[in-house]
Design an enzyme around this catalytic site. Structure first.
Site, PDB file in Angstrom:
ATOM      1  CD  GLU A 277      -4.305   7.341  -3.233  1.00 24.23           C
ATOM      2  OE1 GLU A 277      -4.297   8.246  -2.372  1.00 24.23           O
ATOM      3  OE2 GLU A 277      -5.001   6.335  -3.157  1.00 24.23           O
TER       4      GLU A 277
ATOM      5  CD  GLU B 190      -3.081   0.316  -0.116  1.00 24.92           C
ATOM      6  OE1 GLU B 190      -3.851   1.140  -0.643  1.00 24.92           O
ATOM      7  OE2 GLU B 190      -2.990  -0.867  -0.486  1.00 24.92           O
TER       8      GLU B 190
END
Length: 204
Positions: free
Chosen positions: A124, A117
């Site tokens: 992002e 992640e």
């Protein structure tokens, strides 16, 4: 508005004409409560709650609970709060509420998922930096609030996200994720007495 025995606040918004019900849990944890070294931790932690629990050890098992009943679920992080919600057909309230309760109370935060992640979040950060509309908002916050935590991006910085370890998530969750720093909102079609009994069972 009612409070459960453990101090958890609830707001019930019954709508008999609806065919669905939405459960939202808001936690008083957002980017304004982070130190410089923790920048982005609230947002990273939001992602990690979906990465396995003692009852449902994998992301797939968590997703299947809601996918199998045609519902939707997601989460979001702001400056002052983090929210987790599920929307399902009215008859599936127990299933949806159980899933949200499970991820918030029994998370595993597995090291291998943290590593995966981390890469997603760094991408992002880069993506939103490359998007002019998003980036100008970041610059505006910085100009407005300076070195105050509100002047930082919610998703953090590459260097702080890279440095985060499992122990950081555990400490931060223990500090912020408890019944006196949370609010449960239920809106849609439900029986109020049965709904309160269910919330007591799952969240007290």
């Amino acid at each position: 508005k009612k409070s459960l025995p453990g101090g958890l606040r609830t707001i019930l918004l019954p709508r008999k004409e609806s065919q669905t019900v939405t459960l939202l849990v808001l936690i008083g944890a957002g980017s304004r409560y982070e130190t410089d070294k923790q920048a982005g931790l609230s947002h990273f932690l939001e992602h990690m709650f979906f990465k396995g629990t003692t009852k449902r050890p994998t992301t797939k098992e968590i997703a299947e609970v809601i996918d199998n009943i045609g519902g939707e679920f997601n989460a979001f992080t702001g400056e002052e709060y983090t929210g987790f919600y599920v929307k399902v057909a009215a008859q599936h309230l127990s299933t949806g509420a159980d899933m949200v309760s499970d991820i918030l109370q029994n998370p595993l935060f597995p090291d291998e998922e943290i590593k995966k992640e981390r890469g997603v979040i760094i991408e992002e950060i880069r993506m939103y930096t490359d998007a002019p509309m998003r980036h100008i908002h970041h610059l505006w916050q910085k100009a407005l609030f300076g070195d105050h935590p509100l002047g930082r991006r919610i998703d953090g910085l590459e260097e702080t996200v890279t440095a985060m370890k499992r122990a950081d998530f555990v400490r931060y969750a223990k500090k912020h994720y408890h019944s006196k720093n949370a609010l449960v909102v239920l809106a849609g079609k439900f029986d109020e007495d049965k709904a309160m009994a269910e919330l007591k069972r799952l969240f007290s």
